[in-house]
Design an enzyme around this catalytic site. Structure first.
Site, short mmCIF file in Angstrom:
data_model
loop_
_atom_site.label_atom_id
_atom_site.label_comp_id
_atom_site.label_asym_id
_atom_site.label_seq_id
_atom_site.Cartn_x
_atom_site.Cartn_y
_atom_site.Cartn_z
CD GLU A 1 -3.09 -1.02 0.06
OE1 GLU A 1 -2.89 0.06 -0.79
OE2 GLU A 1 -3.62 -1.92 -0.47
CE1 TYR B 1 -6.08 3.45 -0.57
CE2 TYR B 1 -3.82 3.64 0.20
CZ TYR B 1 -4.75 2.77 -0.61
OH TYR B 1 -4.58 2.09 -1.47
CG ASP C 1 -7.37 4.64 -4.21
OD1 ASP C 1 -8.66 4.80 -4.46
OD2 ASP C 1 -6.61 4.17 -4.69
#
Ligand code: SF4
Length: 347
Positions: free
Chosen positions: A37, A120, A138
């Site tokens: 991520e 996020y 996102d």
């Protein structure tokens, strides 16, 4: 799946068929998912995948990452840009070791408490690895939802952000939040692209208001961009010859601010348009553009006593061989290094 909104049901059916087989999706582990991520936040999947494999090889566990010197983590990050991600990753790994006895968090709120981890990343890891029903928002999700519900408020202002969040919360699957979150992101990456979305292939096209109203090209709405600041950067390059080896003086930049944590020649930044020509300079002008800055660089060579004086004035640095390639330089410096090397030794 009784909890499912019809839109989410259509989305998940599409995702089951179209999800890309990315290596971190195979059997999601929190540490590996966290790495993926962070790496993918500003990086394309094709580039990010190679870095992800290399990172896991170099730092197989959070303990390995925490114990690695920051310089080595920065070097591993070389080429990915936005180095604050590497610094934060390292700081968070240290916090996990120091404050959590090496145990990675489970809930999004606990991930969020680690340095540099935002909503996020926290929501992505908690939903994908632990099934917590928190939505992930996102840039891809913002774009898809702002089109799907034709949201005219700027998504980088509170009203727009709130609207996106409300929809993302309403649409997350309680039973499979990791899949529904990834499906929204995947839809944005593969179908609802910034330009030319493939609406005929879109699983939620029947519900899409922007498609019906012809407004997709104007969504998401964003506030006008900040004006770019023009700056001049003077790099002072001190060189010396020890035996037959050439060295230059390199320092690590402060963690905060431009090129934080990277290695560089001592640099002075001045706001304002650069000069066209600099007779004192050994190399320049070198133009470079960052997100909010337009930079013009000049490199000044110092030898003999001037080089020693310069090194004394920047006591945090060290002499390193000119041919030491294993350094995390700012891109602006990296791209002129071959030319600088040859000019330095000719001087
Ligand atoms: S129908 Fe088109 S604009 Fe609407 S969500 Fe799908 S791809 Fe995006």
């Amino acid at each position: 799946m009784p909890d499912l909104h019809p839109i989410t049901r259509q989305l998940l059916e599409w995702y089951r068929v179209h999800a890309r087989p990315l290596p971190w999706r195979e059997s999601p582990h929190p540490y590996a998912t966290w790495l993926s991520e962070v790496i993918l936040q500003q990086t394309r999947v094709e580039t990010g995948t190679a870095y992800w494999h290399r990172f896991l090889e170099q730092y197989p566990t959070v303990k390995d990452l925490a114990e690695a010197p920051i310089e080595s983590v920065m070097r591993s990050w070389k080429g990915l840009g936005y180095y604050s991600r590497a610094r934060n990753l390292h700081a968070a790994a240290k916090a996990v070791m120091d404050q959590r006895d090496g145990q990675l968090p489970i809930l999004a709120a606990d991930w969020r408490a680690l340095p540099g981890i935002g909503d996020y990343t926290a929501a992505a890891i908690a939903s994908i690895c632990h099934g917590e029903a928190v939505p992930v928002v996102d840039g891809n999700v913002q774009r898809v939802l702002s089109r799907l519900f034709d949201i005219a408020d700027p998504v980088d202002r509170k009203s727009g952000r709130d609207a996106i969040r409300a929809w993302s919360e309403a649409l997350v699957s309680e039973a499979t939040p990791g899949a529904s979150n990834q499906a929204w992101m995947e839809l944005g990456a593969l179908v609802c692209k910034p330009r030319n979305p493939a609406c005929p292939d879109c699983p939620v096209r029947e519900a899409c208001l922007a498609r019906q109203r012809g407004t997709w090209a104007d969504r998401p709405v964003k506030q006008p961009k900040k004006k770019q600041v023009t700056m001049t950067v003077d790099f002072d390059v001190a060189i010396r010859k020890v035996d037959s080896r050439w060295e230059w003086w390199v320092e690590r930049r402060p963690d905060r601010g431009i090129w934080g944590g990277l290695e560089s020649f001592p640099a002075t930044l001045t706001e304002g348009a650069g000069r066209d020509r600099d007779p004192q300079s050994v190399w320049g002008p070198v133009d470079h553009i960052l997100t909010h800055r337009r930079l013009t660089g000049w490199f000044h060579l110092h030898t003999g006593d001037a080089a020693s004086d310069l090194a004394r004035c920047h006591p945090g640095g060290s002499w390193i061989p000119l041919d030491d390639a294993d350094r995390a330089w700012p891109r602006m410096v990296d791209k002129v290094l071959p030319e600088l090397r040859s000019r330095a030794v000719k001087n």
